[in-house]
Design a protein around this motif. Structure first.
Motif, PDB file in Angstrom:
ATOM      1  N   HIS A  82       0.833  -1.206   0.000  1.00 43.26           N
ATOM      2  CA  HIS A  82       0.000   0.000   0.000  1.00 43.26           C
ATOM      3  C   HIS A  82       0.867   1.255   0.000  1.00 43.26           C
ATOM      4  O   HIS A  82       0.592   2.219  -0.718  1.00 43.26           O
ATOM      5  CB  HIS A  82      -0.921   0.004   1.224  1.00 43.26           C
ATOM      6  CG  HIS A  82      -1.854  -1.149   1.272  1.00 43.26           C
ATOM      7  ND1 HIS A  82      -2.567  -1.487   2.408  1.00 43.26           N
ATOM      8  CD2 HIS A  82      -2.199  -2.064   0.333  1.00 43.26           C
ATOM      9  CE1 HIS A  82      -3.309  -2.554   2.153  1.00 43.26           C
ATOM     10  NE2 HIS A  82      -3.097  -2.917   0.905  1.00 43.26           N
ATOM     11  N   ARG A  86       1.117   4.202  -2.982  1.00 42.77           N
ATOM     12  CA  ARG A  86       0.999   5.644  -2.745  1.00 42.77           C
ATOM     13  C   ARG A  86       2.214   6.380  -3.312  1.00 42.77           C
ATOM     14  O   ARG A  86       2.082   7.444  -3.923  1.00 42.77           O
ATOM     15  CB  ARG A  86       0.863   5.934  -1.248  1.00 42.77           C
ATOM     16  CG  ARG A  86      -0.485   5.553  -0.669  1.00 42.77           C
ATOM     17  CD  ARG A  86      -0.689   6.175   0.709  1.00 42.77           C
ATOM     18  NE  ARG A  86       0.267   5.662   1.683  1.00 42.77           N
ATOM     19  CZ  ARG A  86       0.065   4.593   2.447  1.00 42.77           C
ATOM     20  NH1 ARG A  86      -1.067   3.905   2.323  1.00 42.77           N
ATOM     21  NH2 ARG A  86       0.970   4.199   3.323  1.00 42.77           N
ATOM     22  N   ARG A 120       2.022   6.550  -7.154  1.00 44.40           N
ATOM     23  CA  ARG A 120       1.011   7.498  -7.661  1.00 44.40           C
ATOM     24  C   ARG A 120       1.540   8.925  -7.696  1.00 44.40           C
ATOM     25  O   ARG A 120       1.074   9.741  -8.497  1.00 44.40           O
ATOM     26  CB  ARG A 120      -0.262   7.434  -6.809  1.00 44.40           C
ATOM     27  CG  ARG A 120      -1.138   6.236  -7.084  1.00 44.40           C
ATOM     28  CD  ARG A 120      -2.568   6.456  -6.603  1.00 44.40           C
ATOM     29  NE  ARG A 120      -2.625   6.795  -5.193  1.00 44.40           N
ATOM     30  CZ  ARG A 120      -2.612   5.898  -4.198  1.00 44.40           C
ATOM     31  NH1 ARG A 120      -2.553   4.608  -4.493  1.00 44.40           N
ATOM     32  NH2 ARG A 120      -2.668   6.263  -2.942  1.00 44.40           N
ATOM     33  N   ASP A 147      -5.644   2.547  -5.489  1.00 45.51           N
ATOM     34  CA  ASP A 147      -5.739   3.131  -4.159  1.00 45.51           C
ATOM     35  C   ASP A 147      -6.528   2.162  -3.281  1.00 45.51           C
ATOM     36  O   ASP A 147      -7.393   1.432  -3.768  1.00 45.51           O
ATOM     37  CB  ASP A 147      -6.447   4.483  -4.226  1.00 45.51           C
ATOM     38  CG  ASP A 147      -6.312   5.269  -2.941  1.00 45.51           C
ATOM     39  OD1 ASP A 147      -5.498   4.870  -2.089  1.00 45.51           O
ATOM     40  OD2 ASP A 147      -7.022   6.283  -2.792  1.00 45.51           O
ATOM     41  N   THR A 173      -8.967   0.204  -5.793  1.00 54.13           N
ATOM     42  CA  THR A 173      -9.672   0.754  -6.941  1.00 54.13           C
ATOM     43  C   THR A 173      -9.289   0.016  -8.219  1.00 54.13           C
ATOM     44  O   THR A 173      -8.196  -0.537  -8.339  1.00 54.13           O
ATOM     45  CB  THR A 173      -9.355   2.248  -7.105  1.00 54.13           C
ATOM     46  OG1 THR A 173      -7.928   2.431  -7.136  1.00 54.13           O
ATOM     47  CG2 THR A 173      -9.930   3.055  -5.945  1.00 54.13           C
TER      48      THR A 173
END
Length: 231
Positions: free
Chosen positions: A88, A92, A95, A103, A129
């Protein structure tokens, strides 16, 4: 020596995956369909929901990981959760470079990862997502310079984003973990399967290649190579 022969995989049914969404992700929306997606050790589902605040359907991915899976070096419960949290954090970071990385959607209780038990396996569920696009595997065989450049740009941006990744205290990003995906472990992972090669000539060639690679790993030039998380 790790052999990675034991198969530890969650294999929920569509009904079980749907119930999991209802129990822990009701705020995401009402589940319309759960469709299986390709995966290796983890189990992935394409989940289509009706958004509770909008009169439209939205698509998410339900990812289910099991403690003890080979892809994470047979990690236990705590190490598996740490590895998922590390993923995770990496998403991040990626991105921030403009790469369309997924996400994470929190559960109804605000959890990024939901732990549950399925047929004696300790499992961890996440909802991320959906990223629209065409899988690279479906572009196989196409001579497309633009696609090659785009792939190279994404790979480069990902490497840059993770180049200065802060070391984690839980060791989830440690290069010492025995992961089947790590090329540095190719000899350790592959040698237990040499007896599956019935062609003696092929077996000899593979053995020599592994011996040569092991010699390279022990050489000073290898120690000078940069090493970082890339995926």
């Amino acid at each position: 020596m790790a052999t990675f022969t034991e198969e530890v995989r969650p294999l929920l049914t569509p009904a079980e995956a749907t119930q999991l969404m209802k129990d822990h992700y009701a705020k995401v929306g009402a589940v319309r369909r759960c469709l299986p997606l390709p995966s290796y050790d983890d189990q992935n589902w394409k989940v289509i929901v009706q958004c509770s605040q909008e009169a439209i359907d939205k698509t998410y991915v339900l990812k289910i990981a099991a403690s003890g899976a080979a892809c994470r070096g047979h990690a236990g419960d705590d190490a598996t959760r740490a590895a998922l949290d590390c993923e995770h954090t990496m998403m991040r970071a990626v991105r921030t470079t403009g790469v369309r990385a997924p996400d994470v959607r929190a559960s109804d209780h605000g959890e990024a990862v939901v732990q549950f038990t399925w047929k004696s396996l300790t499992c961890f569920a996440r909802v991320i997502t959906w990223v629209e696009g065409i899988p690279l595997s479906e572009c196989r065989g196409q001579a497309n310079g633009a696609l090659d450049r785009a792939l190279g740009q994404v790979m480069g941006a990902t490497d840059v984003a993770l180049e200065h990744f802060e070391p984690r205290s839980d060791g989830a990003d440690s290069s010492e973990r025995m992961l089947a995906w790590d090329l540095a472990n190719v000899s350790t992972v592959s040698r237990p399967y040499l007896n599956e090669l019935f062609d003696d000539e092929v077996k000899e060639r593979v053995t020599k290649a592994l011996d040569a690679f092991d010699a390279f790993l022990a050489s000073p030039p290898y120690a000078l190579l940069p090493r970082q998380l890339i995926h």
